[in-house]
Design a protein around this motif. Structure first.
Motif, mmCIF file in Angstrom:
data_model
loop_
_atom_site.group_PDB
_atom_site.id
_atom_site.type_symbol
_atom_site.label_atom_id
_atom_site.label_comp_id
_atom_site.label_asym_id
_atom_site.label_seq_id
_atom_site.Cartn_x
_atom_site.Cartn_y
_atom_site.Cartn_z
ATOM 1 N N VAL A 38 -43.008 -15.918 -10.153
ATOM 2 C CA VAL A 38 -42.676 -16.391 -8.818
ATOM 3 C C VAL A 38 -43.671 -17.497 -8.487
ATOM 4 N N GLY A 39 -43.181 -18.700 -8.427
ATOM 5 C CA GLY A 39 -44.056 -19.847 -8.199
ATOM 6 C C GLY A 39 -44.202 -20.170 -6.719
ATOM 7 N N ASP A 40 -44.691 -21.362 -6.479
ATOM 8 C CA ASP A 40 -44.870 -21.834 -5.107
ATOM 9 C C ASP A 40 -43.517 -22.136 -4.467
ATOM 10 N N SER A 69 -44.864 -30.582 1.725
ATOM 11 C CA SER A 69 -44.411 -31.041 0.422
ATOM 12 C C SER A 69 -45.610 -31.348 -0.472
ATOM 13 N N GLY A 70 -45.568 -30.832 -1.687
ATOM 14 C CA GLY A 70 -46.658 -31.046 -2.627
ATOM 15 C C GLY A 70 -47.769 -30.022 -2.515
ATOM 16 N N SER A 71 -47.669 -29.123 -1.555
ATOM 17 C CA SER A 71 -48.688 -28.085 -1.375
ATOM 18 C C SER A 71 -48.365 -26.886 -2.256
ATOM 19 N N SER A 72 -49.404 -26.190 -2.676
ATOM 20 C CA SER A 72 -49.232 -24.949 -3.435
ATOM 21 C C SER A 72 -49.230 -23.802 -2.441
ATOM 22 N N ALA A 100 -51.458 -26.880 5.041
ATOM 23 C CA ALA A 100 -51.508 -27.462 3.694
ATOM 24 C C ALA A 100 -52.938 -27.844 3.317
ATOM 25 N N THR A 101 -53.669 -28.419 4.271
ATOM 26 C CA THR A 101 -55.065 -28.793 4.016
ATOM 27 C C THR A 101 -55.915 -27.563 3.754
ATOM 28 N N GLY A 102 -55.734 -26.518 4.545
ATOM 29 C CA GLY A 102 -56.492 -25.285 4.371
ATOM 30 C C GLY A 102 -56.219 -24.624 3.031
ATOM 31 N N VAL A 103 -54.972 -24.637 2.607
ATOM 32 C CA VAL A 103 -54.609 -24.053 1.312
ATOM 33 C C VAL A 103 -55.265 -24.849 0.185
ATOM 34 N N ALA A 104 -55.235 -26.172 0.280
ATOM 35 C CA ALA A 104 -55.849 -27.014 -0.751
ATOM 36 C C ALA A 104 -57.365 -26.794 -0.807
#
Length: 124
Positions: A38-40, A69-72, A100-104
């Motif tokens: 199960v991916g992103d 978009s583009g975030s994991s 998205a920033t926090g996840v990265a």
């Protein structure tokens, strides 16, 4: 609902987070019948999940998916995030870029941690 695991019947679903780290003997045919990764979340899944929470906001759903978009990002994390903002479609969309920033940043911090050395195989 799948079968329950009991002492008498140890069969049942197993969820493994780090498949590549497993000993090949643990995942050989006969022990494991199905392996499903199960991916992103994809942009389509992000938009669809947003619309499940806010069905009358298709424009915001597009903006939400674009911001991520583009975030994991996993579907579980997105669902949790949308539950927090379930009363405000606008705030959920506005905070997507920050999510998205926090996840990265969290991913980068994990990558910087030293890894333990691999375990040596037992044998004799």
């Amino acid at each position: 609902r799948g079968p329950e695991r009991t002492r008498e019947d140890p069969r049942g679903p197993e969820i493994i987070r780090h498949h590549p780290r497993l000993d090949p003997a643990m995942i050989r045919p006969g022990r494991v019948d199905v392996i499903h990764e199960v991916g992103d979340a994809t942009p389509h899944q992000m938009r669809t999940l947003y619309l499940n929470f806010f069905p009358d906001q298709p424009q915001l759903a597009d903006a939400f998916a674009d911001a991520l978009s583009g975030s994991s990002v996993s579907m579980a994390l997105l669902q949790s995030y949308l539950l927090v903002w379930r009363h405000s479609a606008e705030q959920a969309c506005e905070g997507a870029a920050e999510l998205a920033t926090g996840v990265a940043q969290a991913r980068d911090a994990r990558a910087m941690r030293p890894r333990p050395p691999p375990r040596e195989a037992k044998g004799g």
